[in-house]
Design a protein around this motif. Structure first.
Motif, PDB file in Angstrom:
ATOM      1  N   TYR A   1     -32.462  -6.417   3.777  1.00  0.00           N
ATOM      2  CA  TYR A   1     -33.921  -6.306   4.024  1.00  0.00           C
ATOM      3  C   TYR A   1     -33.849  -5.007   4.458  1.00  0.00           C
ATOM      4  N   LEU A   2     -33.364  -4.687   5.556  1.00  0.00           N
ATOM      5  CA  LEU A   2     -33.492  -3.337   6.352  1.00  0.00           C
ATOM      6  C   LEU A   2     -33.065  -2.212   5.624  1.00  0.00           C
ATOM      7  N   ASN A   3     -32.137  -2.236   4.693  1.00  0.00           N
ATOM      8  CA  ASN A   3     -31.847  -1.217   3.952  1.00  0.00           C
ATOM      9  C   ASN A   3     -32.143  -1.149   2.461  1.00  0.00           C
ATOM     10  N   ARG A   4     -32.989  -2.029   2.171  1.00  0.00           N
ATOM     11  CA  ARG A   4     -33.484  -1.967   0.620  1.00  0.00           C
ATOM     12  C   ARG A   4     -34.023  -0.850   0.164  1.00  0.00           C
ATOM     13  N   TYR A   5     -34.572   0.270   1.055  1.00  0.00           N
ATOM     14  CA  TYR A   5     -35.466   1.336   0.609  1.00  0.00           C
ATOM     15  C   TYR A   5     -34.356   2.584   0.799  1.00  0.00           C
TER      16      TYR A   5
ATOM     17  N   GLU B   1     -25.109   1.461 -12.991  1.00  0.00           N
ATOM     18  CA  GLU B   1     -25.969   1.944 -12.030  1.00  0.00           C
ATOM     19  C   GLU B   1     -26.347   0.974 -10.935  1.00  0.00           C
ATOM     20  N   THR B   2     -26.918  -0.169 -11.468  1.00  0.00           N
ATOM     21  CA  THR B   2     -27.151  -1.221 -10.543  1.00  0.00           C
ATOM     22  C   THR B   2     -26.103  -1.870  -9.616  1.00  0.00           C
ATOM     23  N   LEU B   3     -24.937  -2.029 -10.236  1.00  0.00           N
ATOM     24  CA  LEU B   3     -23.673  -2.212  -9.545  1.00  0.00           C
ATOM     25  C   LEU B   3     -23.484  -1.141  -8.342  1.00  0.00           C
ATOM     26  N   ILE B   4     -23.803   0.178  -8.897  1.00  0.00           N
ATOM     27  CA  ILE B   4     -23.260   1.032  -7.783  1.00  0.00           C
ATOM     28  C   ILE B   4     -24.197   0.993  -6.543  1.00  0.00           C
ATOM     29  N   ARG B   5     -25.595   0.533  -6.915  1.00  0.00           N
ATOM     30  CA  ARG B   5     -26.498   0.598  -5.778  1.00  0.00           C
ATOM     31  C   ARG B   5     -26.204  -0.629  -4.972  1.00  0.00           C
ATOM     32  N   ILE B   6     -25.853  -1.721  -5.518  1.00  0.00           N
ATOM     33  CA  ILE B   6     -25.553  -2.964  -4.752  1.00  0.00           C
ATOM     34  C   ILE B   6     -24.250  -2.665  -3.873  1.00  0.00           C
ATOM     35  N   ASP B   7     -23.367  -1.993  -4.416  1.00  0.00           N
ATOM     36  CA  ASP B   7     -22.293  -1.777  -3.726  1.00  0.00           C
ATOM     37  C   ASP B   7     -22.499  -0.846  -2.458  1.00  0.00           C
ATOM     38  N   ALA B   8     -23.324   0.266  -2.733  1.00  0.00           N
ATOM     39  CA  ALA B   8     -23.540   0.993  -1.612  1.00  0.00           C
ATOM     40  C   ALA B   8     -24.572   0.147  -0.378  1.00  0.00           C
TER      41      ALA B   8
END
Length: 170
Positions: A164-168, A108-115
Motif C-alpha cells: 500500500y505504501l509503495n503502490r505509486y 512488465e506486470t511481473l517485473i513491477r510486482i517483483d520490484a
C-alpha cells in the motif's frame, strides 16, 4: 580540488570523465556482456545526476560501485524472472499461449510486482505470495514456513502495508 568548489555540472562532468571507463570495466567483469555493462554504466550516472546532494561524495568509486551493484542485482533478478516466465509460457498448450503483446504486458506486470515485493523481508514476501498466488490459508502458510500463525499474520500485515505504501513508486 574539493567537490564543494565545483558546480554541480562541473562535478558531474568530472565524475563521468574520471570514472566512466573504470565503472564500465567493473560492470563488464560482473556481467560478461559489454552491451549490458554499457547500459548499466549509463544508468548509474543517471542515478547520480538525479541525486540532490553530491558534495558528500568523498570516495567516488565506492559511491558508483554501490549504485552499480544495486543495478546489477536488479538486472540479474529481471533476467531470472524473464527466463522463468519464458519457461512457463513454453509449457502452455498452444491454444492457451498468449499473444506477443499480452506476453509483454504480463512480463512488465511481473517485473513491477517483483520490484514492489523486493523491499519485503523474505518470509513476509513468501507468505504474501503463498497467500495470493497459491491461495493458501494462514494456517497452511504457517505450516509450510514452519512458523506460528501469529507470525504469518504479522508477515501478511507487513506485506499489505508495504504494498500500500509503495503502490505509486513503480
Amino acid at each position: 580540488m574539493w567537490v564543494s568548489e565545483l558546480s554541480r555540472t562541473d562535478f558531474l562532468s568530472f565524475l563521468y570523465v574520471s570514472h566512466h571507463g573504470w565503472l564500465l570495466g567493473w560492470l563488464r567483469k560482473r556481467l560478461g556482456c559489454p552491451h549490458h555493462a554499457a547500459d548499466l554504466a549509463q544508468d548509474t550516472f543517471v542515478r547520480v545526476m538525479l541525486k540532490r546532494e553530491f558534495d558528500t561524495i568523498r570516495e567516488p568509486r565506492a559511491y558508483l560501485t554501490t549504485i552499480a551493484h544495486g543495478l546489477v542485482v536488479d538486472h540479474v533478478r529481471r533476467q531470472e524472472l524473464e527466463r522463468a516466465y519464458r519457461e512457463a509460457i513454453i509449457r502452455l498448450p498452444e491454444p492457451d499461449t498468449p499473444s506477443p503483446e499480452t506476453r509483454l504486458l504480463l512480463l512488465e506486470t511481473l517485473i513491477r510486482i517483483d520490484a514492489l515485493l523486493n523491499g519485503l523481508a523474505p518470509k513476509a514476501r513468501t507468505a504474501f505470495l503463498l497467500s495470493r498466488l497459491e491461495g493458501l490459508s494462514y494456517p497452511e502458510i504457517a505450516k509450510r514456513l514452519g512458523v506460528s500463525l501469529s507470525s504469518v499474520e504479522k508477515y501478511m500485515a507487513a506485506a499489505v502495508r508495504h504494498c500500500y505504501l509503495n503502490r505509486y513508486s513503480l
